[in-house]
Design an enzyme around this catalytic site. Structure first.
Site, PDB file in Angstrom:
ATOM      1  N   GLN A 108      14.773   0.305  10.108  1.00 33.10           N
ATOM      2  CA  GLN A 108      13.575   0.797  10.907  1.00 33.10           C
ATOM      3  C   GLN A 108      12.898  -0.479  12.065  1.00 33.10           C
ATOM      4  O   GLN A 108      12.306  -0.443  12.183  1.00 33.10           O
ATOM      5  CB  GLN A 108      12.754  -0.306   9.373  1.00 33.10           C
ATOM      6  CG  GLN A 108      12.935   0.437   8.154  1.00 33.10           C
ATOM      7  CD  GLN A 108      11.688   0.004   6.715  1.00 33.10           C
ATOM      8  OE1 GLN A 108      11.086   0.236   6.653  1.00 33.10           O
ATOM      9  NE2 GLN A 108      13.251  -0.670   6.541  1.00 33.10           N
ATOM     10  N   ASP A 111      14.920  -2.915  17.543  1.00 30.39           N
ATOM     11  CA  ASP A 111      15.052  -3.875  18.527  1.00 30.39           C
ATOM     12  C   ASP A 111      16.745  -3.811  18.972  1.00 30.39           C
ATOM     13  O   ASP A 111      17.228  -4.276  20.491  1.00 30.39           O
ATOM     14  CB  ASP A 111      15.116  -5.381  17.763  1.00 30.39           C
ATOM     15  CG  ASP A 111      16.473  -5.576  16.613  1.00 30.39           C
ATOM     16  OD1 ASP A 111      15.956  -6.239  15.490  1.00 30.39           O
ATOM     17  OD2 ASP A 111      17.511  -4.478  16.145  1.00 30.39           O
ATOM     18  N   HIS A 126      11.869   4.112  13.185  1.00 30.17           N
ATOM     19  CA  HIS A 126      10.699   3.671  13.875  1.00 30.17           C
ATOM     20  C   HIS A 126      10.785   3.871  15.448  1.00 30.17           C
ATOM     21  O   HIS A 126       9.817   2.861  15.985  1.00 30.17           O
ATOM     22  CB  HIS A 126       9.558   2.097  13.452  1.00 30.17           C
ATOM     23  CG  HIS A 126       9.654   2.262  11.605  1.00 30.17           C
ATOM     24  ND1 HIS A 126       9.778   1.321  11.210  1.00 30.17           N
ATOM     25  CD2 HIS A 126       9.549   3.329  11.027  1.00 30.17           C
ATOM     26  CE1 HIS A 126       9.729   1.883   9.729  1.00 30.17           C
ATOM     27  NE2 HIS A 126       9.479   3.108   9.513  1.00 30.17           N
ATOM     28  N   PRO A 222      17.181 -12.032   0.358  1.00 30.78           N
ATOM     29  CA  PRO A 222      17.089 -13.398  -0.586  1.00 30.78           C
ATOM     30  C   PRO A 222      16.066 -12.752  -2.105  1.00 30.78           C
ATOM     31  O   PRO A 222      16.215 -13.404  -2.818  1.00 30.78           O
ATOM     32  CB  PRO A 222      15.870 -14.215   0.755  1.00 30.78           C
ATOM     33  CG  PRO A 222      16.418 -13.889   1.713  1.00 30.78           C
ATOM     34  CD  PRO A 222      16.972 -11.821   1.603  1.00 30.78           C
TER      35      PRO A 222
HETATM   36  C1  BV8 Z   1       3.757   7.574   8.665  1.00 29.77           C
HETATM   37  C2  BV8 Z   1       7.352   0.517  14.233  1.00 29.77           C
HETATM   38  C3  BV8 Z   1       2.145   9.698   7.863  1.00 29.77           C
HETATM   39  C4  BV8 Z   1       6.028  -0.940  16.035  1.00 29.77           C
HETATM   40  C5  BV8 Z   1       7.123   0.471  12.293  1.00 29.77           C
HETATM   41  C6  BV8 Z   1      -3.133   4.651   5.666  1.00 29.77           C
HETATM   42  C7  BV8 Z   1      -2.963   5.266   7.095  1.00 29.77           C
HETATM   43  C8  BV8 Z   1      -2.222   5.708   7.998  1.00 29.77           C
HETATM   44  C9  BV8 Z   1      -0.984   5.684   6.991  1.00 29.77           C
HETATM   45  C10 BV8 Z   1      -0.893   5.106   5.366  1.00 29.77           C
HETATM   46  C11 BV8 Z   1      -1.451   4.195   5.108  1.00 29.77           C
HETATM   47  N1  BV8 Z   1      -1.732   3.952   4.307  1.00 29.77           N
HETATM   48  C12 BV8 Z   1      -0.207   3.574   4.287  1.00 29.77           C
HETATM   49  C13 BV8 Z   1      -0.146   4.322   4.435  1.00 29.77           C
HETATM   50  C14 BV8 Z   1       0.843   4.318   5.492  1.00 29.77           C
HETATM   51  C15 BV8 Z   1       2.145   3.169   5.910  1.00 29.77           C
HETATM   52  C16 BV8 Z   1       2.130   2.407   5.275  1.00 29.77           C
HETATM   53  O1  BV8 Z   1       3.699   2.916   4.503  1.00 29.77           O
HETATM   54  N2  BV8 Z   1       1.426   1.054   5.512  1.00 29.77           N
HETATM   55  C17 BV8 Z   1       2.469   0.150   4.452  1.00 29.77           C
HETATM   56  C18 BV8 Z   1       1.772  -0.803   5.034  1.00 29.77           C
HETATM   57  C19 BV8 Z   1       1.576   0.292   2.956  1.00 29.77           C
HETATM   58  N3  BV8 Z   1       3.159   4.612   7.252  1.00 29.77           N
HETATM   59  C20 BV8 Z   1       2.937   4.430   8.384  1.00 29.77           C
HETATM   60  O2  BV8 Z   1       1.931   4.668   8.835  1.00 29.77           O
HETATM   61  C21 BV8 Z   1       4.145   5.381   8.949  1.00 29.77           C
HETATM   62  N4  BV8 Z   1       3.941   7.272   8.981  1.00 29.77           N
HETATM   63  O3  BV8 Z   1       3.160   7.424   7.041  1.00 29.77           O
HETATM   64  O4  BV8 Z   1       3.033   8.776   8.672  1.00 29.77           O
HETATM   65  C22 BV8 Z   1       1.208   9.171   7.800  1.00 29.77           C
HETATM   66  C23 BV8 Z   1       0.520  10.123   9.362  1.00 29.77           C
HETATM   67  C24 BV8 Z   1      -1.084   9.926   9.337  1.00 29.77           C
HETATM   68  C25 BV8 Z   1      -1.590   9.539   8.102  1.00 29.77           C
HETATM   69  C26 BV8 Z   1      -1.110   8.193   6.839  1.00 29.77           C
HETATM   70  C27 BV8 Z   1       0.506   9.047   6.662  1.00 29.77           C
HETATM   71  C28 BV8 Z   1       4.451   4.729   9.799  1.00 29.77           C
HETATM   72  C29 BV8 Z   1       5.386   3.457   9.358  1.00 29.77           C
HETATM   73  C30 BV8 Z   1       6.457   3.072  11.013  1.00 29.77           C
HETATM   74  C31 BV8 Z   1       5.780   1.285  11.541  1.00 29.77           C
HETATM   75  N5  BV8 Z   1       5.835   1.092  12.308  1.00 29.77           N
HETATM   76  N6  BV8 Z   1       7.270  -0.678  12.880  1.00 29.77           N
HETATM   77  C32 BV8 Z   1       6.582  -2.535  15.544  1.00 29.77           C
HETATM   78  O5  BV8 Z   1       7.939  -1.884  15.212  1.00 29.77           O
HETATM   79  O6  BV8 Z   1       6.159  -2.436  16.764  1.00 29.77           O
HETATM   80  S1  BV8 Z   1       6.619  -0.744  10.085  1.00 29.77           S
HETATM   81  C33 BV8 Z   1       7.789  -2.253  10.672  1.00 29.77           C
HETATM   82  O7  BV8 Z   1       7.716  -2.366   9.081  1.00 29.77           O
HETATM   83  C34 BV8 Z   1       9.221  -2.346  11.244  1.00 29.77           C
HETATM   84  O8  BV8 Z   1       9.537  -1.228  12.041  1.00 29.77           O
HETATM   85  C35 BV8 Z   1       9.600  -3.027  10.322  1.00 29.77           C
HETATM   86  O9  BV8 Z   1      11.073  -2.685   9.708  1.00 29.77           O
HETATM   87  C36 BV8 Z   1       8.818  -2.103   9.059  1.00 29.77           C
HETATM   88  C37 BV8 Z   1       8.800  -2.151   7.303  1.00 29.77           C
HETATM   89  O10 BV8 Z   1       9.347  -3.802   7.346  1.00 29.77           O
HETATM   90  P1  BV8 Z   1      10.749  -4.583   6.856  1.00 29.77           P
HETATM   91  O11 BV8 Z   1      11.279  -4.911   7.408  1.00 29.77           O
HETATM   92  O12 BV8 Z   1      10.621  -3.954   5.700  1.00 29.77           O
HETATM   93  O13 BV8 Z   1      10.006  -5.915   7.259  1.00 29.77           O
HETATM   94  P2  BV8 Z   1       9.814  -6.654   6.865  1.00 29.77           P
HETATM   95  O14 BV8 Z   1       9.110  -7.692   7.455  1.00 29.77           O
HETATM   96  O15 BV8 Z   1       8.348  -6.247   5.923  1.00 29.77           O
HETATM   97  O16 BV8 Z   1      10.482  -7.368   5.401  1.00 29.77           O
HETATM   98  C38 BV8 Z   1      11.765  -7.980   5.310  1.00 29.77           C
HETATM   99  C39 BV8 Z   1      12.322  -7.637   4.301  1.00 29.77           C
HETATM  100  O17 BV8 Z   1      13.221  -8.895   4.445  1.00 29.77           O
HETATM  101  C40 BV8 Z   1      11.541  -9.089   3.152  1.00 29.77           C
HETATM  102  O18 BV8 Z   1      11.722  -7.945   2.186  1.00 29.77           O
HETATM  103  C41 BV8 Z   1      12.783 -10.171   3.121  1.00 29.77           C
HETATM  104  O19 BV8 Z   1      12.796 -11.227   1.944  1.00 29.77           O
HETATM  105  C42 BV8 Z   1      14.012 -10.131   4.091  1.00 29.77           C
HETATM  106  N7  BV8 Z   1      14.558 -10.741   4.742  1.00 29.77           N
HETATM  107  C43 BV8 Z   1      14.791 -12.419   5.339  1.00 29.77           C
HETATM  108  N8  BV8 Z   1      15.692 -12.825   5.731  1.00 29.77           N
HETATM  109  C44 BV8 Z   1      16.423 -11.739   5.743  1.00 29.77           C
HETATM  110  C45 BV8 Z   1      16.018 -10.524   4.977  1.00 29.77           C
HETATM  111  N9  BV8 Z   1      16.827 -10.027   4.262  1.00 29.77           N
HETATM  112  C46 BV8 Z   1      17.959 -10.639   4.259  1.00 29.77           C
HETATM  113  N10 BV8 Z   1      18.494 -11.363   5.295  1.00 29.77           N
HETATM  114  C47 BV8 Z   1      18.012 -12.096   5.717  1.00 29.77           C
HETATM  115  N11 BV8 Z   1      18.474 -13.472   6.994  1.00 29.77           N
END
Ligand code: BV8
Length: 252
Positions: A108, A111, A126, A222
């Site tokens: 996802q 980078d 993404h 974690p």
């Molecule tokens: C889609 C690129 C069909 C950009 C990203 C309302 C309107 C429209 C859509 C939606 C809506 N409601 C819901 C949706 C669907 C939406 C969605 O899922 N929203 C979420 C917020 C609920 N999804 C979309 O819109 C997707 N498209 O559905 O298309 C559609 C079309 C039209 C209308 C409806 C549907 C597109 C999603 C892609 C968005 N772009 N990135 C950019 O980077 O600027 S997403 C972004 O979040 C990044 O890619 C990131 O990777 C991703 C997910 O986050 P995580 O990677 O999980 O990172 P996060 O910070 O959340 O968590 C980090 C984790 O690491 C934690 O668990 C932590 O504990 C852990 N961690 C910390 N340290 C460590 C570790 N793990 C291991 N080692 C460590 N040291």
């Protein structure tokens, strides 16, 4: 049922399972880049960006409303990439390819650190922060021509502003990439989910598809996530520490 206690036992179990696996897929999120110094999405935005939510900046609406702000946010993230390098977790995930017949990294992240660490088969769900296309027509831009430090998005020859080549919230993922990832989830022996909060769909649905199709699901994080209860094994800890332990056991 996931097991997180005594994770060394479960790291050994993971290495055992990998030794006999044919097709392995890894779904990675921002957490695997944290130890490279890249803040995760859910970490509070720091500094200049503290007052903005990524969900607001990473959208077409956000870009149309305030192209300069969104452009500068991506510019600062792209600049940050010049200072960071892959961490031990990225290198270990790349090394895993030597121990399993088929390995795909489904990320996802935008980078490019998996590729920099040597992973050869990477699906960027993404997109990439170092690619650009114009907003209106999708004309690709040559990254070399996109200088750092601009306050406004440069314009394409067609007149439309350039935007980062990432998938924003509300935008569909590249169809071919998503269907390949879904196919892998359906056919993998082992599906490893590392460093993702499991919040963003459709990426977050992949571990559930894999589980449904009979894969062994292993989670590295974690913290527990919405995926943890579905995981067969939960390796609780940072990616940069756990992955090298797994590879160390495969090497021994
Ligand atoms: C889609 C690129 C069909 C950009 C990203 C309302 C309107 C429209 C859509 C939606 C809506 N409601 C819901 C949706 C669907 C939406 C969605 O899922 N929203 C979420 C917020 C609920 N999804 C979309 O819109 C997707 N498209 O559905 O298309 C559609 C079309 C039209 C209308 C409806 C549907 C597109 C999603 C892609 C968005 N772009 N990135 C950019 O980077 O600027 S997403 C972004 O979040 C990044 O890619 C990131 O990777 C991703 C997910 O986050 P995580 O990677 O999980 O990172 P996060 O910070 O959340 O968590 C980090 C984790 O690491 C934690 O668990 C932590 O504990 C852990 N961690 C910390 N340290 C460590 C570790 N793990 C291991 N080692 C460590 N040291």
């Amino acid at each position: 049922m996931s097991n997180s206690i005594n994770s060394h036992v479960f790291i050994e179990k993971t290495a055992e399972l990998l030794k006999s696996a044919k097709r392995v897929a890894i779904l990675s999120g921002a957490g695997v880049s944290k130890e490279s110094g890249i803040p995760t999405f859910r970490d509070a935005q720091t500094g200049l960006w503290a007052n903005y939510r990524p969900e607001d900046l990473a959208t077409p609406q956000g870009f149309l409303q305030n192209p300069d702000l969104v452009w500068q946010w991506y510019d600062s993230r792209r600049k940050k990439l010049l200072e960071v390098s892959p961490n031990a977790g990225h290198y270990a995930m790349a090394e895993l390819a030597q121990f399993v017949p088929e390995l795909t990294v489904i990320t996802q992240n935008v980078d490019g650190l998996h590729q920099q660490a040597g992973s050869k088969v990477v699906l960027e769900l993404h997109g990439s922060i170092t690619a650009f296309r114009c907003f209106a027509k999708g004309h690709p831009a040559n990254t070399d021509n996109i200088e750092f430090g601009l306050t406004s998005p440069p314009k394409c020859h067609c007149g439309s502003p350039y935007r980062p080549g990432v998938v924003w919230f509300g935008e569909s993922l590249p169809g071919d990439v998503l269907s390949k990832a879904q196919q892998l989830a359906k056919s993998a022996d082992i599906f490893i989910v590392a460093g993702t909060s499991g919040i963003v769909h459709p990426a977050a649905s992949l571990p559930f598809i894999a589980k449904e199709a009979g894969a062994t699901v292993i989670e590295i994080n974690p913290e527990p996530t919405p995926i943890t209860d579905t995981a067969d094994i939960f390796l609780q800890g940072p990616s940069g520490q756990i992955w090298p332990k797994i590879i160390g056991l495969l090497k021994s």
